[in-house]
Design a protein around this motif. Structure first.
Motif, PDB file in Angstrom:
ATOM      1  N   PHE A  59      51.738 -52.335  69.756  1.00 15.55           N
ATOM      2  CA  PHE A  59      50.995 -52.111  70.990  1.00 15.55           C
ATOM      3  C   PHE A  59      49.494 -51.984  70.712  1.00 15.55           C
ATOM      4  O   PHE A  59      49.082 -51.355  69.734  1.00 15.55           O
ATOM      5  CB  PHE A  59      51.518 -50.837  71.649  1.00 15.55           C
ATOM      6  CG  PHE A  59      51.073 -50.625  73.067  1.00 15.55           C
ATOM      7  CD1 PHE A  59      51.291 -51.591  74.034  1.00 15.55           C
ATOM      8  CD2 PHE A  59      50.434 -49.449  73.432  1.00 15.55           C
ATOM      9  CE1 PHE A  59      50.889 -51.395  75.342  1.00 15.55           C
ATOM     10  CE2 PHE A  59      50.027 -49.241  74.738  1.00 15.55           C
ATOM     11  CZ  PHE A  59      50.251 -50.224  75.696  1.00 15.55           C
ATOM     12  N   HIS A  60      48.670 -52.623  71.577  1.00 16.67           N
ATOM     13  CA  HIS A  60      47.212 -52.664  71.410  1.00 16.67           C
ATOM     14  C   HIS A  60      46.797 -53.396  70.131  1.00 16.67           C
ATOM     15  O   HIS A  60      45.683 -53.188  69.629  1.00 16.67           O
ATOM     16  CB  HIS A  60      46.606 -51.256  71.394  1.00 16.67           C
ATOM     17  CG  HIS A  60      46.758 -50.499  72.676  1.00 16.67           C
ATOM     18  ND1 HIS A  60      46.435 -51.041  73.909  1.00 16.67           N
ATOM     19  CD2 HIS A  60      47.196 -49.246  72.934  1.00 16.67           C
ATOM     20  CE1 HIS A  60      46.658 -50.138  74.863  1.00 16.67           C
ATOM     21  NE2 HIS A  60      47.134 -49.045  74.299  1.00 16.67           N
ATOM     22  N   ASN A  61      47.680 -54.240  69.596  1.00 19.43           N
ATOM     23  CA  ASN A  61      47.436 -54.933  68.326  1.00 19.43           C
ATOM     24  C   ASN A  61      47.226 -53.974  67.165  1.00 19.43           C
ATOM     25  O   ASN A  61      46.604 -54.329  66.154  1.00 19.43           O
ATOM     26  CB  ASN A  61      46.242 -55.896  68.427  1.00 19.43           C
ATOM     27  CG  ASN A  61      46.566 -57.144  69.214  1.00 19.43           C
ATOM     28  OD1 ASN A  61      47.703 -57.608  69.211  1.00 19.43           O
ATOM     29  ND2 ASN A  61      45.584 -57.694  69.896  1.00 19.43           N
ATOM     30  N   HIS A  62      47.734 -52.755  67.287  1.00 20.53           N
ATOM     31  CA  HIS A  62      47.626 -51.801  66.184  1.00 20.53           C
ATOM     32  C   HIS A  62      48.470 -52.271  65.003  1.00 20.53           C
ATOM     33  O   HIS A  62      49.584 -52.749  65.160  1.00 20.53           O
ATOM     34  CB  HIS A  62      48.043 -50.409  66.650  1.00 20.53           C
ATOM     35  CG  HIS A  62      46.996 -49.740  67.485  1.00 20.53           C
ATOM     36  ND1 HIS A  62      47.242 -48.624  68.249  1.00 20.53           N
ATOM     37  CD2 HIS A  62      45.672 -50.040  67.681  1.00 20.53           C
ATOM     38  CE1 HIS A  62      46.132 -48.259  68.888  1.00 20.53           C
ATOM     39  NE2 HIS A  62      45.170 -49.095  68.553  1.00 20.53           N
ATOM     40  N   ASP A  63      47.927 -52.090  63.830  1.00 24.69           N
ATOM     41  CA  ASP A  63      48.417 -52.693  62.594  1.00 24.69           C
ATOM     42  C   ASP A  63      49.525 -51.850  61.955  1.00 24.69           C
ATOM     43  O   ASP A  63      49.269 -50.754  61.448  1.00 24.69           O
ATOM     44  CB  ASP A  63      47.220 -52.827  61.648  1.00 24.69           C
ATOM     45  CG  ASP A  63      47.522 -53.580  60.380  1.00 24.69           C
ATOM     46  OD1 ASP A  63      48.700 -53.765  60.062  1.00 24.69           O
ATOM     47  OD2 ASP A  63      46.563 -53.980  59.697  1.00 24.69           O
ATOM     48  N   GLY A  64      50.756 -52.378  61.956  1.00 27.63           N
ATOM     49  CA  GLY A  64      51.878 -51.668  61.352  1.00 27.63           C
ATOM     50  C   GLY A  64      51.732 -51.496  59.857  1.00 27.63           C
ATOM     51  O   GLY A  64      52.222 -50.517  59.279  1.00 27.63           O
ATOM     52  N   LEU A  65      51.047 -52.422  59.187  1.00 26.09           N
ATOM     53  CA  LEU A  65      50.839 -52.303  57.742  1.00 26.09           C
ATOM     54  C   LEU A  65      49.875 -51.170  57.418  1.00 26.09           C
ATOM     55  O   LEU A  65      50.082 -50.420  56.462  1.00 26.09           O
ATOM     56  CB  LEU A  65      50.319 -53.627  57.181  1.00 26.09           C
ATOM     57  CG  LEU A  65      51.323 -54.777  57.177  1.00 26.09           C
ATOM     58  CD1 LEU A  65      50.623 -56.093  56.911  1.00 26.09           C
ATOM     59  CD2 LEU A  65      52.422 -54.538  56.159  1.00 26.09           C
ATOM     60  N   LYS A  66      48.827 -51.041  58.219  1.00 25.41           N
ATOM     61  CA  LYS A  66      47.886 -49.937  58.023  1.00 25.41           C
ATOM     62  C   LYS A  66      48.580 -48.601  58.256  1.00 25.41           C
ATOM     63  O   LYS A  66      48.426 -47.646  57.484  1.00 25.41           O
ATOM     64  CB  LYS A  66      46.693 -50.083  58.977  1.00 25.41           C
ATOM     65  CG  LYS A  66      45.636 -49.009  58.812  1.00 25.41           C
ATOM     66  CD  LYS A  66      44.461 -49.246  59.754  1.00 25.41           C
ATOM     67  CE  LYS A  66      43.419 -48.150  59.614  1.00 25.41           C
ATOM     68  NZ  LYS A  66      42.286 -48.353  60.557  1.00 25.41           N
ATOM     69  N   ALA A  67      49.374 -48.544  59.336  1.00 24.49           N
ATOM     70  CA  ALA A  67      50.124 -47.316  59.626  1.00 24.49           C
ATOM     71  C   ALA A  67      51.138 -47.022  58.524  1.00 24.49           C
ATOM     72  O   ALA A  67      51.310 -45.870  58.106  1.00 24.49           O
ATOM     73  CB  ALA A  67      50.829 -47.443  60.974  1.00 24.49           C
ATOM     74  N   GLY A  68      51.806 -48.059  58.030  1.00 25.16           N
ATOM     75  CA  GLY A  68      52.782 -47.874  56.962  1.00 25.16           C
ATOM     76  C   GLY A  68      52.149 -47.300  55.707  1.00 25.16           C
ATOM     77  O   GLY A  68      52.721 -46.415  55.052  1.00 25.16           O
ATOM     78  N   LYS A  69      50.972 -47.775  55.372  1.00 27.94           N
ATOM     79  CA  LYS A  69      50.260 -47.270  54.192  1.00 27.94           C
ATOM     80  C   LYS A  69      49.925 -45.790  54.352  1.00 27.94           C
ATOM     81  O   LYS A  69      50.106 -44.988  53.417  1.00 27.94           O
ATOM     82  CB  LYS A  69      48.989 -48.083  53.969  1.00 27.94           C
ATOM     83  CG  LYS A  69      48.254 -47.760  52.683  1.00 27.94           C
ATOM     84  CD  LYS A  69      47.069 -48.683  52.498  1.00 27.94           C
ATOM     85  CE  LYS A  69      46.323 -48.410  51.205  1.00 27.94           C
ATOM     86  NZ  LYS A  69      47.143 -48.661  50.012  1.00 27.94           N
ATOM     87  N   GLU A  70      49.460 -45.408  55.544  1.00 24.81           N
ATOM     88  CA  GLU A  70      49.125 -44.000  55.795  1.00 24.81           C
ATOM     89  C   GLU A  70      50.367 -43.118  55.734  1.00 24.81           C
ATOM     90  O   GLU A  70      50.325 -42.013  55.188  1.00 24.81           O
ATOM     91  CB  GLU A  70      48.438 -43.859  57.152  1.00 24.81           C
ATOM     92  CG  GLU A  70      47.035 -44.435  57.185  1.00 24.81           C
ATOM     93  CD  GLU A  70      46.281 -44.057  58.447  1.00 24.81           C
ATOM     94  OE1 GLU A  70      46.499 -42.942  58.955  1.00 24.81           O
ATOM     95  OE2 GLU A  70      45.487 -44.891  58.922  1.00 24.81           O
ATOM     96  N   ILE A  71      51.464 -43.599  56.289  1.00 24.99           N
ATOM     97  CA  ILE A  71      52.713 -42.828  56.258  1.00 24.99           C
ATOM     98  C   ILE A  71      53.180 -42.640  54.824  1.00 24.99           C
ATOM     99  O   ILE A  71      53.561 -41.538  54.408  1.00 24.99           O
ATOM    100  CB  ILE A  71      53.796 -43.521  57.111  1.00 24.99           C
ATOM    101  CG1 ILE A  71      53.445 -43.420  58.603  1.00 24.99           C
ATOM    102  CG2 ILE A  71      55.183 -42.896  56.847  1.00 24.99           C
ATOM    103  CD1 ILE A  71      54.289 -44.305  59.492  1.00 24.99           C
ATOM    104  N   LYS A  72      53.153 -43.712  54.027  1.00 23.18           N
ATOM    105  CA  LYS A  72      53.622 -43.629  52.647  1.00 23.18           C
ATOM    106  C   LYS A  72      52.754 -42.687  51.812  1.00 23.18           C
ATOM    107  O   LYS A  72      53.251 -41.970  50.958  1.00 23.18           O
ATOM    108  CB  LYS A  72      53.657 -45.028  52.020  1.00 23.18           C
ATOM    109  CG  LYS A  72      54.834 -45.874  52.495  1.00 23.18           C
ATOM    110  CD  LYS A  72      54.772 -47.296  51.956  1.00 23.18           C
ATOM    111  CE  LYS A  72      54.732 -47.340  50.454  1.00 23.18           C
ATOM    112  NZ  LYS A  72      55.879 -46.650  49.822  1.00 23.18           N
TER     113      LYS A  72
END
Length: 209
Positions: A59-72
């Motif tokens: 949603f909103h073109n938010h980057d799942g890879l960027k979010a994944g890196k932060e979560i990890k």
């Protein structure tokens, strides 16, 4: 019981992933389904999650890879599995470099996706060797070199031939030649047709935030 957070903005894929989880209740518990990758970061900080099943372009073109890196980085025990339809080689490279534990593509069957989920939870890193090829008019996408794809990506992002040349350490004439070769090889009449095909086929993605 493995607690699964689904991050996907397409309704049909939300339902599909929910079906996979609900159909295997002896293994998995569905925590929540959300559309925004950035919201996943907040949820993982407040709720127990074992696996994040996440798209790249949310949603909103938010980057799942960027979010994944932060979560990890914040929660090393949480596994992040990217499941995407984007075949952009940069997506696979970013996932392998630390943004996900595994990555797989959406156009595979239930058992294959479940196998990747289970292997990821066991601690394996599961990635395709290379991104899939797509047809670009007269050629397959693997007939365009990675360097040419990067030039095309930079042009789509708004850089001029001279700016691309400076960034990639070549001449402006060299950039122009590479574009002409891509256009000619694929059988297009202009670079706009080449760009449209690359974006429509999801060979390149340049809209992530």
């Amino acid at each position: 019981m493995i607690r699964v957070l689904i991050v996907e903005d397409q309704k049909i894929m939300q339902k599909y992933f929910e079906y996979l989880i609900e159909n295997n209740k002896e293994e998995f518990q569905h925590v929540q389904t959300i559309a925004d990758a950035y919201e996943a970061i907040k949820i993982c900080s407040k709720t127990r999650v074992d696996l994040v099943l996440m798209d790249v372009q949310t949603f909103h073109n938010h980057d799942g890879l960027k979010a994944g890196k932060e979560i990890k980085e914040a929660h090393p025990k949480i596994k992040v599995l990217i499941v995407t339809s984007l075949i952009d080689p940069e997506v696979l490279a970013r996932a392998k470099s630390g943004s996900a534990d595994s990555l797989w593509y959406k156009d595979h069957g239930d058992e294959e996706i479940l196998d990747v989920i289970r292997r990821t939870l066991e601690g394996q890193r599961v990635f395709p060797d290379i991104s899939p090829d797509v047809q670009l008019n007269c050629i397959q996408s693997d007939e365009i070199s990675p360097r040419q794809l990067e030039m095309l990506r930079l042009y789509i992002k708004g850089m001029s031939y001279s700016e691309i040349a400076k960034k990639m350490g070549c001449s402006t004439a060299g950039v122009r030649w590479n574009f002409q070769e891509m256009i000619s090889k694929a059988g297009y009449s202009c670079k706009e047709d080449l760009i449209a095909a690359a974006l429509e086929s999801k060979l390149l993605v340049t809209t992530l935030k």
